[in-house]
Design an enzyme around this catalytic site. Sequence first.
Site, PDB file in Angstrom:
ATOM      1  N   PHE A 282       0.819  -1.214   0.000  1.00 20.10           N
ATOM      2  CA  PHE A 282       0.000   0.000   0.000  1.00 20.10           C
ATOM      3  C   PHE A 282       0.858   1.271   0.000  1.00 20.10           C
ATOM      4  O   PHE A 282       0.347   2.343  -0.317  1.00 20.10           O
ATOM      5  CB  PHE A 282      -0.848   0.084   1.283  1.00 20.10           C
ATOM      6  CG  PHE A 282      -1.949  -0.932   1.415  1.00 20.10           C
ATOM      7  CD1 PHE A 282      -3.089  -0.846   0.639  1.00 20.10           C
ATOM      8  CD2 PHE A 282      -1.869  -1.961   2.354  1.00 20.10           C
ATOM      9  CE1 PHE A 282      -4.123  -1.757   0.783  1.00 20.10           C
ATOM     10  CE2 PHE A 282      -2.893  -2.879   2.514  1.00 20.10           C
ATOM     11  CZ  PHE A 282      -4.023  -2.777   1.717  1.00 20.10           C
TER      12      PHE A 282
ATOM     13  N   SER B 115      -4.879   1.685  -9.164  1.00 22.48           N
ATOM     14  CA  SER B 115      -5.984   2.634  -9.080  1.00 22.48           C
ATOM     15  C   SER B 115      -6.710   2.710 -10.415  1.00 22.48           C
ATOM     16  O   SER B 115      -6.095   2.541 -11.484  1.00 22.48           O
ATOM     17  CB  SER B 115      -5.402   4.012  -8.748  1.00 22.48           C
ATOM     18  OG  SER B 115      -6.339   5.023  -8.982  1.00 22.48           O
TER      19      SER B 115
ATOM     20  N   TYR C 219       0.982  11.197 -10.408  1.00 22.89           N
ATOM     21  CA  TYR C 219       0.521  10.134  -9.505  1.00 22.89           C
ATOM     22  C   TYR C 219       0.055   8.927 -10.321  1.00 22.89           C
ATOM     23  O   TYR C 219       0.476   7.792 -10.087  1.00 22.89           O
ATOM     24  CB  TYR C 219      -0.618  10.636  -8.605  1.00 22.89           C
ATOM     25  CG  TYR C 219      -1.337   9.499  -7.907  1.00 22.89           C
ATOM     26  CD1 TYR C 219      -0.714   8.812  -6.870  1.00 22.89           C
ATOM     27  CD2 TYR C 219      -2.608   9.080  -8.307  1.00 22.89           C
ATOM     28  CE1 TYR C 219      -1.354   7.735  -6.259  1.00 22.89           C
ATOM     29  CE2 TYR C 219      -3.244   8.014  -7.702  1.00 22.89           C
ATOM     30  CZ  TYR C 219      -2.616   7.345  -6.678  1.00 22.89           C
ATOM     31  OH  TYR C 219      -3.246   6.276  -6.079  1.00 22.89           O
TER      32      TYR C 219
ATOM     33  N   LYS D 226       1.585   4.941 -10.856  1.00 19.05           N
ATOM     34  CA  LYS D 226       0.858   3.662 -10.723  1.00 19.05           C
ATOM     35  C   LYS D 226       1.017   2.818 -11.989  1.00 19.05           C
ATOM     36  O   LYS D 226       1.225   1.612 -11.926  1.00 19.05           O
ATOM     37  CB  LYS D 226      -0.633   3.915 -10.466  1.00 19.05           C
ATOM     38  CG  LYS D 226      -0.939   4.486  -9.091  1.00 19.05           C
ATOM     39  CD  LYS D 226      -0.678   3.479  -7.997  1.00 19.05           C
ATOM     40  CE  LYS D 226      -0.823   4.064  -6.611  1.00 19.05           C
ATOM     41  NZ  LYS D 226      -0.289   3.229  -5.547  1.00 19.05           N
TER      42      LYS D 226
ATOM     43  N   GLY E  24      -8.796  18.130 -15.190  1.00 21.99           N
ATOM     44  CA  GLY E  24      -8.355  16.731 -15.105  1.00 21.99           C
ATOM     45  C   GLY E  24      -9.458  15.764 -14.735  1.00 21.99           C
ATOM     46  O   GLY E  24      -9.281  14.550 -14.848  1.00 21.99           O
TER      47      GLY E  24
HETATM   48  P1  NAD Z   1      -2.532   6.594   2.950  1.00 18.83           P
HETATM   49  O1  NAD Z   1      -1.676   7.780   2.668  1.00 18.83           O
HETATM   50  O2  NAD Z   1      -3.514   6.682   4.060  1.00 18.83           O
HETATM   51  O3  NAD Z   1      -1.618   5.306   3.207  1.00 18.83           O
HETATM   52  C1  NAD Z   1      -0.369   5.147   2.575  1.00 18.83           C
HETATM   53  C2  NAD Z   1       0.636   4.792   3.672  1.00 18.83           C
HETATM   54  O4  NAD Z   1       1.924   4.599   3.065  1.00 18.83           O
HETATM   55  C3  NAD Z   1       0.787   5.887   4.719  1.00 18.83           C
HETATM   56  O5  NAD Z   1       0.629   5.313   5.998  1.00 18.83           O
HETATM   57  C4  NAD Z   1       2.205   6.414   4.511  1.00 18.83           C
HETATM   58  O6  NAD Z   1       2.786   6.838   5.721  1.00 18.83           O
HETATM   59  C5  NAD Z   1       2.883   5.205   3.901  1.00 18.83           C
HETATM   60  N1  NAD Z   1       4.035   5.523   3.052  1.00 18.83           N
HETATM   61  C6  NAD Z   1       4.078   6.408   2.019  1.00 18.83           C
HETATM   62  N2  NAD Z   1       5.306   6.408   1.480  1.00 18.83           N
HETATM   63  C7  NAD Z   1       6.056   5.502   2.168  1.00 18.83           C
HETATM   64  C8  NAD Z   1       7.394   5.063   2.082  1.00 18.83           C
HETATM   65  N3  NAD Z   1       8.252   5.585   1.208  1.00 18.83           N
HETATM   66  N4  NAD Z   1       7.818   4.112   2.943  1.00 18.83           N
HETATM   67  C9  NAD Z   1       6.979   3.590   3.865  1.00 18.83           C
HETATM   68  N5  NAD Z   1       5.701   3.973   4.000  1.00 18.83           N
HETATM   69  C10 NAD Z   1       5.245   4.927   3.157  1.00 18.83           C
HETATM   70  O7  NAD Z   1      -3.261   6.204   1.582  1.00 18.83           O
HETATM   71  P2  NAD Z   1      -4.416   5.147   1.315  1.00 18.83           P
HETATM   72  O8  NAD Z   1      -5.610   5.892   0.889  1.00 18.83           O
HETATM   73  O9  NAD Z   1      -4.493   4.172   2.426  1.00 18.83           O
HETATM   74  O10 NAD Z   1      -3.821   4.446   0.022  1.00 18.83           O
HETATM   75  C11 NAD Z   1      -3.084   3.238   0.078  1.00 18.83           C
HETATM   76  C12 NAD Z   1      -2.625   2.886  -1.324  1.00 18.83           C
HETATM   77  O11 NAD Z   1      -3.757   2.758  -2.168  1.00 18.83           O
HETATM   78  C13 NAD Z   1      -1.740   3.946  -1.976  1.00 18.83           C
HETATM   79  O12 NAD Z   1      -0.737   3.288  -2.725  1.00 18.83           O
HETATM   80  C14 NAD Z   1      -2.674   4.687  -2.884  1.00 18.83           C
HETATM   81  O13 NAD Z   1      -2.011   5.244  -3.994  1.00 18.83           O
HETATM   82  C15 NAD Z   1      -3.603   3.571  -3.319  1.00 18.83           C
HETATM   83  N6  NAD Z   1      -4.929   4.052  -3.748  1.00 18.83           N
HETATM   84  C16 NAD Z   1      -5.656   4.846  -2.916  1.00 18.83           C
HETATM   85  C17 NAD Z   1      -6.901   5.315  -3.322  1.00 18.83           C
HETATM   86  C18 NAD Z   1      -7.702   6.247  -2.444  1.00 18.83           C
HETATM   87  O14 NAD Z   1      -8.609   6.904  -2.964  1.00 18.83           O
HETATM   88  N7  NAD Z   1      -7.466   6.309  -1.136  1.00 18.83           N
HETATM   89  C19 NAD Z   1      -7.396   4.955  -4.576  1.00 18.83           C
HETATM   90  C20 NAD Z   1      -6.633   4.127  -5.391  1.00 18.83           C
HETATM   91  C21 NAD Z   1      -5.394   3.680  -4.956  1.00 18.83           C
HETATM   92  C1  WQD Z   2     -15.056  12.551  -6.822  1.00 20.37           C
HETATM   93  C2  WQD Z   2     -16.077  13.449  -7.508  1.00 20.37           C
HETATM   94  C3  WQD Z   2     -15.151  15.522  -8.302  1.00 20.37           C
HETATM   95  C4  WQD Z   2     -14.196  17.100  -4.326  1.00 20.37           C
HETATM   96  C5  WQD Z   2      -9.311  10.684  -6.901  1.00 20.37           C
HETATM   97  C6  WQD Z   2      -8.034  10.415  -7.647  1.00 20.37           C
HETATM   98  C7  WQD Z   2      -7.930   8.966  -7.981  1.00 20.37           C
HETATM   99  C8  WQD Z   2      -8.142   8.075  -6.748  1.00 20.37           C
HETATM  100  C9  WQD Z   2      -9.320   8.482  -5.930  1.00 20.37           C
HETATM  101  C10 WQD Z   2      -6.053   7.326  -5.905  1.00 20.37           C
HETATM  102  C11 WQD Z   2     -15.538  14.119  -8.770  1.00 20.37           C
HETATM  103  C12 WQD Z   2     -16.155  15.774  -7.211  1.00 20.37           C
HETATM  104  C13 WQD Z   2     -14.621  16.303  -5.367  1.00 20.37           C
HETATM  105  C14 WQD Z   2     -14.891  18.317  -4.064  1.00 20.37           C
HETATM  106  C15 WQD Z   2     -16.375  17.821  -5.881  1.00 20.37           C
HETATM  107  N1  WQD Z   2      -7.028   8.110  -5.858  1.00 20.37           N
HETATM  108  N2  WQD Z   2     -15.689  16.660  -6.132  1.00 20.37           N
HETATM  109  N3  WQD Z   2     -15.966  18.624  -4.849  1.00 20.37           N
HETATM  110  O1  WQD Z   2     -11.257  12.522  -8.551  1.00 20.37           O
HETATM  111  O2  WQD Z   2     -12.654  10.411  -8.679  1.00 20.37           O
HETATM  112  O3  WQD Z   2     -10.398  10.303  -7.719  1.00 20.37           O
HETATM  113  O4  WQD Z   2      -9.324   9.887  -5.708  1.00 20.37           O
HETATM  114  O5  WQD Z   2      -5.768   6.529  -6.739  1.00 20.37           O
HETATM  115  O6  WQD Z   2      -6.672   8.778  -8.549  1.00 20.37           O
HETATM  116  O7  WQD Z   2      -8.022  11.197  -8.826  1.00 20.37           O
HETATM  117  O8  WQD Z   2     -12.168  11.408  -6.446  1.00 20.37           O
HETATM  118  O9  WQD Z   2     -13.231  12.213  -4.390  1.00 20.37           O
HETATM  119  O10 WQD Z   2     -11.630  13.750  -5.619  1.00 20.37           O
HETATM  120  O11 WQD Z   2     -13.859  13.261  -6.618  1.00 20.37           O
HETATM  121  O12 WQD Z   2     -17.338  18.164  -6.558  1.00 20.37           O
HETATM  122  O13 WQD Z   2     -14.532  19.085  -3.152  1.00 20.37           O
HETATM  123  O14 WQD Z   2     -16.393  14.515  -6.620  1.00 20.37           O
HETATM  124  O15 WQD Z   2     -15.214  16.493  -9.300  1.00 20.37           O
HETATM  125  O16 WQD Z   2     -16.602  14.201  -9.678  1.00 20.37           O
HETATM  126  P1  WQD Z   2     -11.647  11.239  -7.964  1.00 20.37           P
HETATM  127  P2  WQD Z   2     -12.677  12.692  -5.671  1.00 20.37           P
END
Ligand code: NAD
Ligand code: WQD
Length: 339
Positions: A81, A125, A149, A153, A295
């Site tokens: 993660f 993602s 970002y 990925k 974006g």
């Molecule tokens: P988060 O930031 O809460 O968790 C990520 C964790 O990784 C954190 O605890 C951070 O301290 C740790 N970390 C970051 N860089 C590090 C490093 N170099 N060494 C050790 N630890 C490190 O984020 P999350 O929402 O729990 O996301 C977890 C994973 O899922 C991430 O890779 C994120 O890109 C991916 N992801 C998240 C979402 C989302 O919307 N939350 C969506 C798609 C993918």
């Molecule tokens: C959801 C919807 C916004 C905030 C992002 C990353 C994606 C993934 C998940 C990691 C959209 C709208 C949002 C606000 C709004 N992360 N919005 N007002 O953009 O689908 O995805 O997080 O992998 O990579 O891009 O999620 O929650 O930001 O937005 O109207 O203040 O809500 O325009 O339609 P998104 P989001």
Amino acid sequence: MKNILVTGGAGFIGSHALVELVEAGMNPIVYDNLSNSTDKSLKAVESICGVYPKFYQADILDEEALDRVFAENDIDAVIHFAGLKSVGESVAQPVRYYENNVAGTVCLLKAMERAGVRKIVFSSSATVYGSPKSCPISEDFPLSTTNPYGASKLMIESILKDLYHSDHRWGITLLRYFNPIGAHKSGKIGEVPSGIPNNLMPYITNVAVGQLEKLHVFGNDYPTPDGTGVRDYIHVSDLARGHVLALQRLEKYPEELNIYNLGTGTGYSVLDLVNTFMEVTGIDIPYVIDPRRPGDIAECYANPEKAKKELGFEAQFGIKEMCEDAWRWQEGHPHGYED
Ligand code: NAD
Ligand code: WQD
């Protein structure tokens, strides 16, 4: 599968995965530099499932620390993660993102190879689908990205695919998450955005708790039923359970490369989420319509069939529970784990 190294295990999704892993009888070992989290989340995990996971505070770029962890623990598989996840920040600090996410993963893979641990589940993602040609999105859709970002990925996915093709002893699962929201039912673990949230659900809960005045809805002129953006929101506990299922499949088929969407298959608009949140909590969320956010895409939701068929994965929680649980966490922890 017993001993699972969980990089980023103190974070939002990672902490929920720890609970699911313990409940599935596995032994998670957390590796996190706490750059975007606190070890208080681990204490909270203990209060839910009775286990304080073994914890290494270290960076995935630190190869000596990684070697030590593999030497000290008989690791069966890694859930990876750890990573930085803010799209906007990645545009401003691309090198930091590529170093942390891509170079960090390379360090992890090198340490795994040295230790002979060749099973990994990676947090990808839906962002790797870029601007999809249609919805629902299947795993074989074309891939592209619009920000560093997302590019990080996609690069990691490529590295993992190349690695698998070079040596079929690897077992690799790429999980493409849609939009994880909500929090564990207990209200003890949840999301703690740093600063003003970028994502919709934490923004809504911050408005609900009175820390922000109103929601800014980014555009109501998209070609969607109400004009606002449509996304596939998935409860974080459902998403976390998907990782247990991925490990169980890796145990059964240890030398496969597989890619799965983790979503519900249903899209909800911004206003659907706001209205559901108001309905289940009884709290008014004032909002204004702003211009589109650069974006953003109109709609993004998964075809979840492959994960259903091959992993037995199906989301259990609906949008109401996602709102209820997000609010339970936020109400109890207006300042995150500090409360
Ligand atoms: P988060 O930031 O809460 O968790 C990520 C964790 O990784 C954190 O605890 C951070 O301290 C740790 N970390 C970051 N860089 C590090 C490093 N170099 N060494 C050790 N630890 C490190 O984020 P999350 O929402 O729990 O996301 C977890 C994973 O899922 C991430 O890779 C994120 O890109 C991916 N992801 C998240 C979402 C989302 O919307 N939350 C969506 C798609 C993918
Ligand atoms: C959801 C919807 C916004 C905030 C992002 C990353 C994606 C993934 C998940 C990691 C959209 C709208 C949002 C606000 C709004 N992360 N919005 N007002 O953009 O689908 O995805 O997080 O992998 O990579 O891009 O999620 O929650 O930001 O937005 O109207 O203040 O809500 O325009 O339609 P998104 P989001």
